[in-house]
Structures are given as structure tokens and as C-alpha cells.
Scaffold this motif. Structure first.
Motif, PDB file in Angstrom:
ATOM      1  N   ALA A  12      40.307   5.305  -8.893  1.00  0.00           N
ATOM      2  CA  ALA A  12      40.399   5.499  -7.456  1.00  0.00           C
ATOM      3  C   ALA A  12      40.489   7.207  -7.290  1.00  0.00           C
ATOM      4  CB  ALA A  12      41.807   4.785  -6.895  1.00  0.00           C
ATOM      5  N   THR A  24      43.514   0.331  -8.100  1.00  0.00           N
ATOM      6  CA  THR A  24      41.997   0.170  -8.310  1.00  0.00           C
ATOM      7  C   THR A  24      41.804   1.492  -9.496  1.00  0.00           C
ATOM      8  OG1 THR A  24      41.483  -0.202  -6.359  1.00  0.00           O
ATOM      9  CG2 THR A  24      39.788   0.632  -7.481  1.00  0.00           C
ATOM     10  N   CYS A  65      31.495   3.359   1.372  1.00  0.00           N
ATOM     11  CA  CYS A  65      32.035   4.377   2.288  1.00  0.00           C
ATOM     12  C   CYS A  65      30.872   5.012   3.110  1.00  0.00           C
ATOM     13  CB  CYS A  65      33.051   5.455   1.708  1.00  0.00           C
ATOM     14  SG  CYS A  65      34.708   4.751   1.196  1.00  0.00           S
ATOM     15  N   TYR A 109      42.046   4.459  -0.571  1.00  0.00           N
ATOM     16  CA  TYR A 109      41.718   3.829  -1.709  1.00  0.00           C
ATOM     17  C   TYR A 109      43.191   3.466  -2.354  1.00  0.00           C
ATOM     18  CZ  TYR A 109      37.175   5.906  -1.757  1.00  0.00           C
ATOM     19  OH  TYR A 109      35.867   6.285  -1.140  1.00  0.00           O
ATOM     20  N   LEU A 125      40.154   0.133   0.967  1.00  0.00           N
ATOM     21  CA  LEU A 125      39.295  -0.305  -0.260  1.00  0.00           C
ATOM     22  C   LEU A 125      40.324  -0.574  -1.352  1.00  0.00           C
ATOM     23  CD1 LEU A 125      37.526   1.622   1.706  1.00  0.00           C
ATOM     24  CD2 LEU A 125      35.863   1.114  -0.156  1.00  0.00           C
ATOM     25  N   ARG A 126      39.981  -2.150  -1.879  1.00  0.00           N
ATOM     26  CA  ARG A 126      40.922  -2.212  -3.057  1.00  0.00           C
ATOM     27  C   ARG A 126      39.868  -3.171  -3.928  1.00  0.00           C
ATOM     28  NH1 ARG A 126      44.749  -6.575  -4.564  1.00  0.00           N
ATOM     29  NH2 ARG A 126      45.898  -5.726  -6.304  1.00  0.00           N
ATOM     30  N   ALA A 173      36.767   1.377  -8.906  1.00  0.00           N
ATOM     31  CA  ALA A 173      36.194   1.864  -7.707  1.00  0.00           C
ATOM     32  C   ALA A 173      34.648   2.372  -7.854  1.00  0.00           C
ATOM     33  CB  ALA A 173      36.998   3.308  -7.601  1.00  0.00           C
ATOM     34  N   PHE A 221      33.011   2.420  -4.616  1.00  0.00           N
ATOM     35  CA  PHE A 221      33.488   2.859  -3.305  1.00  0.00           C
ATOM     36  C   PHE A 221      32.803   3.823  -2.502  1.00  0.00           C
ATOM     37  CE2 PHE A 221      38.539   1.862  -4.303  1.00  0.00           C
ATOM     38  CZ  PHE A 221      38.141   0.654  -4.291  1.00  0.00           C
TER      39      PHE A 221
END
Length: 72
Positions: free
Chosen positions: A53, A50, A33, A46, A21-22, A26, A29
Motif C-alpha cells: 500500500a 494491503t 485509480c 488504501y 481500495l483493499r 496493491a 491499485f
């Protein structure tokens, strides 16, 4: 060098999928997920580019204790 049979088992099967994930932040995120976990993906990375992160890593590990979450 140790024989591969002597190494401890990895937490993932040999052909596991790792979701990387970028994003600029975040912010989403953990939610992303959780959705990916519902379809069987349990390994997440991660990117350190980011913003947030590190904080998301802690939050994701708390929300998904059976997942493997790391930084790269």
C-alpha cells in the motif's frame, strides 16, 4: 475551538466520493485509480492491511498529481 469559517478549505467538496481500495496486494491499485479518475473520482484511500500500500501510494501520487491519496 475555531469557527468553521476560520478553518482552511478542505481539498474536497463536502460530498466527495472516497474510493477505499483493499486487496491482498496493491498490484493493481494505480491502474484502478486511473480508471476511477476517468469517471471523476479523485480521492482514494488504501488500507494498510494491503501488501504494498505504501509503495502504491507513492506511485499513485506520481501518476495522478491532482488526486487526493491517503492511507487508513
Amino acid at each position: 475551538m475555531a469557527d468553521i469559517a476560520e478553518r482552511p478549505p478542505l481539498p474536497l467538496p463536502p460530498r466527495a466520493v472516497v474510493a477505499v481500495l483493499r486487496a491482498p496486494t496493491a498490484k493493481h491499485f494505480v491502474a484502478a485509480c486511473e480508471v476511477l479518475r476517468e469517471v471523476g473520482i479523485t480521492c482514494f484511500e488504501y488500507t494498510l492491511t494491503t501488501e504494498g500500500a505504501l509503495e502504491a501510494l507513492v506511485e499513485t501520487r506520481a501518476a495522478l498529481p491532482d488526486a487526493v491519496v491517503g492511507l487508513g
